[in-house]
Design an enzyme around this catalytic site. Structure first.
Site, PDB file in Angstrom:
ATOM      1  N   ASP A 160      41.778  41.476  50.639  1.00 38.43           N
ATOM      2  CA  ASP A 160      41.874  42.222  48.745  1.00 38.43           C
ATOM      3  C   ASP A 160      42.953  42.486  48.566  1.00 38.43           C
ATOM      4  OD1 ASP A 160      41.043  43.300  46.603  1.00 38.43           O
ATOM      5  OD2 ASP A 160      38.718  44.258  47.686  1.00 38.43           O
ATOM      6  N   PRO A 194      45.776  36.458  41.914  1.00 42.32           N
ATOM      7  CA  PRO A 194      46.273  35.854  40.871  1.00 42.32           C
ATOM      8  C   PRO A 194      45.434  37.658  40.035  1.00 42.32           C
ATOM      9  CG  PRO A 194      45.243  34.198  41.705  1.00 42.32           C
ATOM     10  CD  PRO A 194      45.424  34.944  42.641  1.00 42.32           C
ATOM     11  N   LEU A 195      44.651  38.119  40.534  1.00 45.65           N
ATOM     12  CA  LEU A 195      43.359  38.887  40.347  1.00 45.65           C
ATOM     13  C   LEU A 195      44.827  40.424  39.758  1.00 45.65           C
ATOM     14  CD1 LEU A 195      40.982  40.413  38.860  1.00 45.65           C
ATOM     15  CD2 LEU A 195      40.661  40.344  41.902  1.00 45.65           C
ATOM     16  N   TYR A 196      45.411  40.576  40.913  1.00 49.61           N
ATOM     17  CA  TYR A 196      46.218  41.520  40.886  1.00 49.61           C
ATOM     18  C   TYR A 196      47.736  41.503  40.229  1.00 49.61           C
ATOM     19  CZ  TYR A 196      42.450  44.256  44.336  1.00 49.61           C
ATOM     20  OH  TYR A 196      40.975  44.249  44.151  1.00 49.61           O
ATOM     21  N   ASP A 220      35.536  41.726  39.840  1.00 46.09           N
ATOM     22  CA  ASP A 220      34.142  41.415  40.553  1.00 46.09           C
ATOM     23  C   ASP A 220      33.301  40.884  39.655  1.00 46.09           C
ATOM     24  OD1 ASP A 220      36.166  42.318  42.110  1.00 46.09           O
ATOM     25  OD2 ASP A 220      34.607  44.317  42.410  1.00 46.09           O
TER      26      ASP A 220
HETATM   27  C1  GLA Z   1      37.696  44.086  44.942  1.00 48.23           C
HETATM   28  C2  GLA Z   1      36.818  43.609  45.504  1.00 48.23           C
HETATM   29  C3  GLA Z   1      35.030  43.171  45.757  1.00 48.23           C
HETATM   30  C4  GLA Z   1      35.004  43.582  47.114  1.00 48.23           C
HETATM   31  C5  GLA Z   1      35.066  45.052  46.737  1.00 48.23           C
HETATM   32  C6  GLA Z   1      35.233  45.881  48.747  1.00 48.23           C
HETATM   33  O1  GLA Z   1      36.468  45.623  43.862  1.00 48.23           O
HETATM   34  O2  GLA Z   1      36.791  42.342  44.361  1.00 48.23           O
HETATM   35  O3  GLA Z   1      35.447  41.214  45.747  1.00 48.23           O
HETATM   36  O4  GLA Z   1      35.537  43.109  48.136  1.00 48.23           O
HETATM   37  O5  GLA Z   1      37.007  45.225  46.236  1.00 48.23           O
HETATM   38  O6  GLA Z   1      35.734  46.984  47.883  1.00 48.23           O
END
Ligand code: GLA
Length: 433
Positions: A160, A194-196, A220
């Site tokens: 993550d 990429p999300l971050y 998410d």
């Molecule tokens: C982020 C991730 C999720 C999950 C949570 C856990 O939000 O994108 O998929 O892993 O952290 O804290």
């Protein structure tokens, strides 16, 4: 990569179309398995909720069910731990350790158990100082943590991106990829690079593909139809950037399947399953396999949909049309076949009928094609010609899923000849009898 400059333009295009994937031999097809987060989140209260808390029991029970109830046979292989598994302190050697109360046997023992069932174990960590839920992060410990995961027999790492300087996200993901590689163990690497990075700049998908086996692009998933729609809308609006990056070894990850939970109607569950297959997405379920309704189970284990997801061509599908409250998504399959998903995005009224020939991919039906409907139920729609008027009926927020197999005129004639031969052989038999 694209060094074969002497090839013709077409071949050159084909060889460059998919950039090099992380060379660890893993995720040649979209990963299939189970991941705890959406359904079980950070429930650590094993005193009051022993059946649903994040503990070794939960993963052992899921593994047992996966073997007994046909999940493993259907292709679901990875049992994955998400956040909240570790103790708040590292051990004396600076290694992460599982919470001793909830994982009395430790991760190695759990991995042995999962392996004894013929399944694989996934674990979770974070590039930064803390995980998203506030457990120890891996910053400053990439090599230590990679070695520990390898030592324990872990098969997948979800890494993550919380609690880290955004500008350093890419570098961090590359460093952990190298650390995993150095361990010598095959560990599938699931990223959120990429999300971050999107809030800062457009991520470099060539580098991401060279670093990770799959990567989250967007927020998410939640157990709701609005969440599924937002993921699909984001994907379609960024498809020119993200679809070319997907292929054997590296995939875009639109997050978990929430089928079998509380928030989606059955039609919406069918839409998620169909579209996740079309997107060549990892199929990581987050639900309670110990208690799941038979319809959701059948949907998740539907071999025809899984075949579309796992097709050997390994191309991600994309949205090809938006018309009259419908969305058409298409995925090229091996042997020139095509999967078409038609989603009814009109959330008022009853079932509507869509004439398949309106789908852009219909052009592969020249001169003929064989059509199978997979959702909402299986139906062989036979051989169709370009002027066919066949329709599929689609409920609001549901999806019709079809495969089209083109039949060239020569193979069409060959097939006809075979059918007639069969008939005349049977006729002869009949006469003899
Ligand atoms: C982020 C991730 C999720 C999950 C949570 C856990 O939000 O994108 O998929 O892993 O952290 O804290």
């Amino acid at each position: 990569m694209c060094s074969v400059m002497f090839l013709t333009g077409l071949l050159l295009f084909m060889s460059c179309a998919v950039v090099d994937a992380l060379d660890n031999g893993l995720a040649l097809k979209p990963t299939m398995g189970w991941l705890h987060w959406e359904r079980f989140m950070c429930n650590v209260d094993c005193d009051r909720d022993p059946d649903n808390c994040i503990s070794e029991r939960l993963y052992m029970q899921m593994a047992d069910v996966m073997v007994k109830e046909g999940w493993k046979e259907a292709g679901y292989e990875y049992v994955c731990i998400d956040d909240c598994w570790p103790s708040h302190q590292r051990d004396a050697q600076g290694r992460l350790q599982a919470d001793p109360k909830r994982f009395p046997g430790g991760i190695k023992k759990l991995a042995d158990y999962i392996h004894s069932k013929g399944l694989k174990l996934g674990i979770y960590a974070d590039i930064g100082k803390y995980t998203c839920a506030g457990y120890p992060g891996s910053l400053g410990y990439y090599e230590t943590d990679a070695l520990a995961f390898a030592d324990w027999g872990v098969d997948l790492l979800k890494f993550d991106g919380c609690n880290m300087d955004r500008a350093l996200v890419g570098e961090a993901y590359v460093n952990m990829s190298k650390a995993l590689n150095t361990t010598g163990r095959s560990i599938l690497y699931s990223c959120e690079w990429p999300l971050y990075e999107w809030p800062l700049r457009q991520p470099n998908y060539t580098a991401i593909r060279e670093t990770c086996n799959h990567w989250r692009n967007f927020q998410d998933v939640y157990d709701s139809w609005s969440s599924i729609k937002s993921i699909l809308d984001w994907t379609a609006s960024h498809q020119d950037i993200i679809v070319p990056a997907a292929g054997p070894g590296g995939w875009n990850d639109p997050d978990m399947l929430v089928i079998g939970n509380f928030g989606l109607s059955h039609d919406q569950q069918e839409s998620q399953m169909a579209l996740w297959a079309i997107m060549a997405a990892p199929l990581l379920m987050s639900n309670d396999l110990r208690d799941i309704c038979p319809r959701s189970k059948d949907l998740l284990q539907n071999r025809r949909i899984i075949d579309i997801s796992q097709d050997s061509l390994g191309k991600q599908g994309y949205r090809t049309a938006k018309m009259n409250g419908y969305e058409v998504w298409e995925k090229p399959l091996s042997q020139n076949r095509l999967a078409i998903a038609v989603m009814n995005r009109q959330e008022i009224g009853g079932p509507r009928q869509f004439t398949i020939r309106a789908a852009p991919g219909w052009k592969i039906c020249y001169p003929k094609c064989s059509i199978k409907q997979i959702l909402p139920q299986y139906k062989d729609m036979g051989i169709q010609a370009p002027d066919s008027n066949i329709v599929v009926t689609i409920n609001p927020s549901g999806t019709a899923l079809l495969t089209l197999t083109p039949i060239s005129s020569s193979s069409f004639e060959r097939m006809h000849k075979r059918v007639w031969q069969d008939i005349s052989i049977k006729d002869k038999h009949n006469t003899v009898l």
